[in-house]
Design a protein around this motif. Sequence first.
Motif, short mmCIF file in Angstrom:
data_model
loop_
_atom_site.label_atom_id
_atom_site.label_comp_id
_atom_site.label_asym_id
_atom_site.label_seq_id
_atom_site.Cartn_x
_atom_site.Cartn_y
_atom_site.Cartn_z
N ALA A 107 0.83 -1.21 0.00
CA ALA A 107 0.00 0.00 0.00
C ALA A 107 0.86 1.26 0.00
O ALA A 107 0.46 2.30 -0.53
CB ALA A 107 -0.94 0.00 1.20
N ASP A 108 2.06 1.16 0.57
CA ASP A 108 2.98 2.31 0.60
C ASP A 108 3.80 2.43 -0.68
O ASP A 108 4.65 3.31 -0.79
CB ASP A 108 3.92 2.19 1.80
N GLY A 109 3.57 1.52 -1.65
CA GLY A 109 4.22 1.63 -2.94
C GLY A 109 5.41 0.73 -3.17
O GLY A 109 6.10 0.86 -4.19
N ASP A 110 5.70 -0.20 -2.26
CA ASP A 110 6.83 -1.11 -2.45
C ASP A 110 6.51 -2.06 -3.61
O ASP A 110 5.50 -2.79 -3.56
CB ASP A 110 7.07 -1.91 -1.17
N PRO A 111 7.35 -2.12 -4.66
CA PRO A 111 7.03 -2.94 -5.83
C PRO A 111 7.50 -4.39 -5.74
O PRO A 111 7.31 -5.15 -6.69
CB PRO A 111 7.78 -2.22 -6.95
N ASP A 112 8.10 -4.80 -4.64
CA ASP A 112 8.66 -6.14 -4.52
C ASP A 112 7.56 -7.19 -4.71
O ASP A 112 6.64 -7.28 -3.89
CB ASP A 112 9.30 -6.31 -3.14
N PRO A 113 7.63 -8.02 -5.77
CA PRO A 113 6.57 -9.01 -6.02
C PRO A 113 6.51 -10.10 -4.96
O PRO A 113 5.48 -10.76 -4.82
CB PRO A 113 6.94 -9.59 -7.39
N GLN A 114 7.58 -10.29 -4.20
CA GLN A 114 7.57 -11.30 -3.15
C GLN A 114 6.59 -10.95 -2.04
O GLN A 114 6.09 -11.84 -1.34
CB GLN A 114 8.97 -11.49 -2.58
N LEU A 115 6.30 -9.67 -1.87
CA LEU A 115 5.34 -9.26 -0.84
C LEU A 115 3.95 -9.81 -1.17
O LEU A 115 3.25 -10.34 -0.30
CB LEU A 115 5.31 -7.74 -0.72
#
Length: 200
Positions: A107-115
């Motif tokens: 939601a804060d914009g982290d693009p890591d697909p593992q999340l």
Amino acid sequence: MRLHVIPFSTNVERVTLALAYKGLDAELVVHDPADRSSIAAVSGQDLVPVLEDAGAVIGDSTAILRHLEATHPNPALWPTEPARSGEADVFIDWFNRIWKRPPNLIADGDPDPQLADELRGSLELFEALLAGRDHLLSDGFGVADAIAFPFLKYGNPSAYDPDDDEPFHRVLIDHLAFGPTHPRLTAWVQRVDAMPRAGG
């Protein structure tokens, strides 16, 4: 009791579920999410929920649940056996500190697909926790259900309000969708969604 809330808050729903389960009522004081000055005036911070009860001011949904359990122990949210009560505390800590981390980062914009993979992968754990029982840690409604349901319900489109436009909730909708592959989880969401809420 007075409960300070904003619309569509997952943490508020934890408390309204618990209040109704315990047969308690509270005056809901609804605040504008864009102006939380009156929440800060009451509690010294601007997050909800905040409970006012007999002169005490309690913030944080988990702290409020503990307060309700201490002041109104029946029906119990926590198991009465020490070992099982400890298991519930471990679940709460895991959910609040570990499970909620990926959707908050997304939601804060982290693009890591593992999340997203981590969030989606958690569905198997919840499905397993519901094997042979109606609720997450026992046959009856308890604190684990109050803690997790307001978040996990976003995986079932029938359990959330279409007027809810909170970005964090959109992350849950996008990454938690479940259905025929998670029948126990689907049934649990429907079961808890049918329960009453304080002030509702």
